[in-house]
Design an enzyme around this catalytic site. Structure first.
Site, PDB file in Angstrom:
ATOM      1  N   ASP A   1      26.639  12.882  40.032  1.00 16.92           N
ATOM      2  CA  ASP A   1      26.398  14.127  40.762  1.00 16.92           C
ATOM      3  C   ASP A   1      27.721  14.865  40.883  1.00 16.92           C
ATOM      4  O   ASP A   1      28.779  14.245  41.045  1.00 16.92           O
ATOM      5  CB  ASP A   1      25.831  13.846  42.149  1.00 16.92           C
ATOM      6  CG  ASP A   1      24.398  13.349  42.112  1.00 16.92           C
ATOM      7  OD1 ASP A   1      23.651  13.768  41.212  1.00 16.92           O
ATOM      8  OD2 ASP A   1      24.027  12.546  42.984  1.00 16.92           O
TER       9      ASP A   1
ATOM     10  N   ASP B   1      18.979  17.385  38.400  1.00 18.68           N
ATOM     11  CA  ASP B   1      18.358  17.551  39.719  1.00 18.68           C
ATOM     12  C   ASP B   1      17.898  18.991  39.928  1.00 18.68           C
ATOM     13  O   ASP B   1      16.806  19.231  40.451  1.00 18.68           O
ATOM     14  CB  ASP B   1      19.350  17.187  40.830  1.00 18.68           C
ATOM     15  CG  ASP B   1      19.772  15.727  40.802  1.00 18.68           C
ATOM     16  OD1 ASP B   1      19.006  14.887  40.280  1.00 18.68           O
ATOM     17  OD2 ASP B   1      20.867  15.431  41.298  1.00 18.68           O
TER      18      ASP B   1
END
Length: 165
Positions: free
Chosen positions: A120, A138
């Site tokens: 991330d 995402d």
């Protein structure tokens, strides 16, 4: 080429673009930032390198669910390709939804399979408030889910307006 394959091509191409963009962006992050490093780009936006071995928003992090999440991504991918094959030609919004979800699932699935975690790197924050860090996969999953919900709502409204048989 069969009609079903021709109809699949644009959607699988879109999913492929999402997958490639996701993997390139994660490679750039891993190549340029140390784990845990944070670079402030705007007052409300930072570039980070965090690893998430859990689900969305780090739920189930540390639970050792790597293979469960890999299997889940693979299962979703098979289901979505099946649904895309059945999608009628006018089902463009649902095609976008499925393609974005497929690309996102594959992007994070590749990370889990090869690394055991998801990289991330996008952090949105304001003062002491932080939205969980995320990545291209995402974002694609989120937009795809939004398209899916909108398509379902529009279908429901269309059915309500249709005259009773």
């Amino acid at each position: 080429m069969t009609e079903a394959r021709v109809r699949l091509l644009p959607w699988l191409s879109l999913a492929g673009v999402v997958l490639v963009a996701d993997q390139i962006s994660k490679w750039l992050v891993v190549s340029n930032l140390e784990l845990g490093e944070r670079v402030q780009l705007l007052p409300v936006f930072s570039w980070v390198r965090w690893h998430n071995d859990g689900a969305a928003f780090s739920m189930f992090s540390g639970s050792g669910g790597r293979w469960f999440f890999v299997a889940l991504a693979a299962g979703f991918a098979v289901f979505i390709v099946y649904e895309l094959r059945r999608l009628p030609v006018p089902g463009r919004l649902m095609g976008w939804a499925y393609a974005l979800i497929l690309g996102g699932a594959l992007g994070n699935g590749v990370d889990r399979l090869s690394l055991g975690y998801v990289v991330d790197f996008t952090l949105v924050h304001y003062g002491e408030w932080y939205f969980p860090a995320f990545n291209v996969a995402d974002a694609s999953l989120t937009v795809g889910a939004g398209c899916w919900l909108l398509a379902m709502l529009l279908d429901y409204l269309h059915q309500r307006r249709a005259p009773a048989a």
